[in-house]
Write a protein that holds these residues in place. Sequence first.
Motif, short mmCIF file in Angstrom:
data_model
loop_
_atom_site.label_atom_id
_atom_site.label_comp_id
_atom_site.label_asym_id
_atom_site.label_seq_id
_atom_site.Cartn_x
_atom_site.Cartn_y
_atom_site.Cartn_z
N VAL A 70 14.35 9.42 -3.61
CA VAL A 70 15.53 8.66 -3.51
C VAL A 70 15.59 8.04 -4.85
O VAL A 70 16.90 7.65 -5.56
CB VAL A 70 15.27 7.54 -2.36
N LEU A 71 14.55 7.60 -5.67
CA LEU A 71 14.50 6.95 -6.88
C LEU A 71 14.76 7.76 -7.99
O LEU A 71 15.16 7.37 -9.23
CB LEU A 71 13.40 6.25 -7.12
N ARG A 72 14.75 9.02 -7.85
CA ARG A 72 14.67 10.08 -8.88
C ARG A 72 15.86 10.07 -9.77
O ARG A 72 15.89 10.17 -10.99
CB ARG A 72 14.68 11.57 -8.42
N PRO A 73 17.09 9.95 -9.27
CA PRO A 73 18.36 9.76 -9.85
C PRO A 73 18.37 8.60 -10.86
O PRO A 73 18.88 8.68 -12.00
CB PRO A 73 19.45 9.55 -8.87
N VAL A 74 17.72 7.50 -10.33
CA VAL A 74 17.52 6.18 -11.11
C VAL A 74 16.59 6.61 -12.43
O VAL A 74 16.88 5.99 -13.54
CB VAL A 74 17.00 5.04 -10.43
N ALA A 75 15.53 7.18 -11.94
CA ALA A 75 14.59 7.66 -13.04
C ALA A 75 15.06 8.47 -14.11
O ALA A 75 14.91 8.42 -15.26
CB ALA A 75 13.56 8.08 -12.43
N PHE B 150 5.40 8.17 -14.38
CA PHE B 150 5.03 6.81 -14.69
C PHE B 150 6.45 5.99 -14.46
O PHE B 150 6.32 4.84 -13.95
CB PHE B 150 4.55 6.69 -16.08
N ILE B 151 7.52 6.56 -14.67
CA ILE B 151 8.95 5.99 -14.55
C ILE B 151 9.33 5.76 -13.09
O ILE B 151 9.64 4.66 -12.80
CB ILE B 151 10.08 6.79 -15.24
N LEU B 152 8.95 6.85 -12.33
CA LEU B 152 9.36 6.88 -10.98
C LEU B 152 8.39 5.65 -10.40
O LEU B 152 8.92 4.98 -9.46
CB LEU B 152 9.13 8.12 -10.19
N ARG B 153 7.23 5.67 -10.55
CA ARG B 153 6.28 4.73 -9.81
C ARG B 153 6.30 3.39 -10.63
O ARG B 153 6.26 2.66 -9.60
CB ARG B 153 4.82 5.22 -10.25
N THR B 154 6.86 3.15 -11.70
CA THR B 154 7.13 1.79 -12.18
C THR B 154 8.32 1.26 -11.37
O THR B 154 8.21 0.24 -10.90
CB THR B 154 7.39 1.69 -13.39
N PHE C 219 10.07 -2.77 -8.04
CA PHE C 219 11.55 -2.94 -7.40
C PHE C 219 11.81 -2.37 -6.10
O PHE C 219 12.71 -2.98 -5.32
CB PHE C 219 12.73 -2.62 -8.57
N ALA C 220 11.01 -1.26 -5.78
CA ALA C 220 11.58 -0.70 -4.36
C ALA C 220 10.32 -0.08 -3.77
O ALA C 220 10.34 1.13 -3.49
CB ALA C 220 12.80 0.38 -4.50
N PRO C 221 9.22 -1.00 -3.33
CA PRO C 221 8.18 -0.41 -2.93
C PRO C 221 8.25 0.48 -1.50
O PRO C 221 7.34 1.54 -1.28
CB PRO C 221 7.19 -1.71 -2.56
N ASN C 222 9.52 0.19 -0.85
CA ASN C 222 9.36 0.95 0.49
C ASN C 222 10.41 2.52 0.34
O ASN C 222 10.69 2.71 1.37
CB ASN C 222 9.96 0.08 1.58
N THR C 223 10.77 2.59 -0.82
CA THR C 223 11.62 3.55 -1.16
C THR C 223 10.98 4.83 -1.34
O THR C 223 10.28 4.88 -2.52
CB THR C 223 12.81 3.39 -2.04
N SER D 74 0.81 -1.45 0.15
CA SER D 74 0.20 -0.03 0.10
C SER D 74 1.00 1.32 -0.05
O SER D 74 1.92 1.41 0.73
CB SER D 74 -0.86 -0.11 1.35
N ILE D 75 0.55 2.23 -0.72
CA ILE D 75 1.50 3.41 -1.22
C ILE D 75 0.50 4.65 -0.74
O ILE D 75 -0.48 4.77 -1.37
CB ILE D 75 2.06 3.23 -2.22
N THR D 76 1.03 5.50 0.12
CA THR D 76 0.56 6.82 0.28
C THR D 76 0.75 7.71 -0.74
O THR D 76 1.89 8.00 -0.74
CB THR D 76 0.61 7.23 1.66
N SER D 77 -0.30 8.26 -1.34
CA SER D 77 -0.20 9.45 -2.40
C SER D 77 -0.58 10.74 -1.92
O SER D 77 -1.67 10.89 -1.34
CB SER D 77 -0.73 8.98 -3.67
#
Length: 560
Positions: A484-489, A467-471, A476-480, A409-412
């Motif tokens: 933090v994931l933006r550099p990967v995106a 879309f890229i960030l959420r995918t 792959f990293a539901p608790n991140t 479950s993800i909070t938006s």
Amino acid sequence: MSSYKIAVLGAGPGGMSAAARAAESGVSHVLLESSDKVANTIQKYQKGKHVMAEPGILPLRSPIGFDAGKREEILNTWEEGLAEHKVNIQYDAEVSAIDGSKGNFTIKLSRGEPVIAENIILGIGMQGNPRQLGVDGDNAPFVQYQLDDPDEYNGETIVVVGAGDAAIENAVALATNNKVYIVNRKDEFARAKEGNLNLILANIDSGDVECFYGTTPAMVELTPDAEKPGIFHLNTPNGEASVPVDRIIARLGAIAPRGLVESFGIEFPNKDPNAIPALSSQYESNVPGIYVIGALGGYPLIKQAMNQGYEVVEYIEGRDVKPADHDLIAEKLQEIPSEMDVDEILAEMQARIPVFAGVNALQFRELMLDSNVHKFPMGDVIFTKNDYTNSFYTIFNGSVEVEVDSSLSITSEQGNFFGEMSLISGRRRSATVRAGADCIVIETPRRTMNKLISSVDDVKKVLDQTFILRTIQQKFAPNTPLEVLRPVAENTSINQFAPGEVIFSQGDEGDSLHFIRSGSVTVSSNVEGREMVMSYVPANQSVGEMALLGDTTRSATVKA
């Protein structure tokens, strides 16, 4: 030189309405039209075209009349209205330059004496600059960019390119006496009015018009020695198609006469050819005293342009008038507990919600006319996983809980959006969404949102980036956290592949992972010199995961 309080440039619907309101109010004015007739764009509509009075819910506010009807009847009504109000109009008055500032503009004409004006209203439209096919051969003699009289053509094979109202109306009218194809680069007619959408779908279902969905032009080939003068080569989802044609009619919209408008000092927000000038809520450009209405300001619908023409004269005269859509939008905002007025709430919405930040304020009003605002109690279900509902939601206040499955479950939070997968035709909801604390959301119909995406490049960019960030997060990293994931995106790209195109081959270095946003892929392997299809992988799945292990080679070939 003649001097006026208001000079209106362009006798389109908005310009005529503005000039008529000035005349009705006793304001000194002149209406400058570059051609020899009013409403030059409507004059070029196909003969007998039924002109719609959309949006139907919006009241008309203009001294001259307008109701849905045939082109010829509407033009006659407008000419009578201009005569009745004794509008001061100059024909063949092409504007070449504007100098000066508010209160003392000099309008230079290609022919004749300059005109002095305190204020200028630009209603020049865009139809004089039709968008070209943009492929080799698009200047062939059988390629045209407008249709005057469909009855002139009989027994021809004609391809109409485009998915808007003009393309649909041309295709349907021509289908009576010709073999007609229509080319739509999308998988639906998202930008068409409801009536035209139903019309084209009925004609496609009956076989009167054949549609190439998901298709783009590749090349126009001249064949002077063949039965048909040309062949239209198309990139379709099933590969290249070649259609021998008598005629190609491209109805791809128009682009702003940017060079001319910028020479007046008016600025565009970016270099996107589809960009429109940034305007105040009273239609004033960055140049004080120069106002922009109609298609050039992002409002191509006739009724909207006519309302703007009326309203802009009221603003210039210092009269307090609310836009024609004010009460309609106010009613939609009743659920929002706020002391702010309509304009302030709309501005706050754009400030809080990044996907709408790059939208012209006037376009955002149009979007809100089609949208609804909901205030949900905490815990209420907004939609359920596997539902077929297809609205797009943005969070104006509070938060929502996105329940992907029983373990995730993800909070938006405020400013985010959800339900975006519904924008891809035929998709079920991929999660259950419940309201969080203080939840207020904007619900926008799928067709309205897709129309906005087609019109405003910044909206598509925000959707793609999210879309890229959420995918990455969900798969792959539901608790991140997303930040933090933006550099990967930022090292991720969205690519489109033609049918049969190789995404990667067996034996290639495994250096990337691929997630399928739409469509599907085949996975095949070379077995004793023969290519064997091992599986089909649908959308919302990934391929190439072994690349994440490092120093690997591809064990199979993947094709679109």
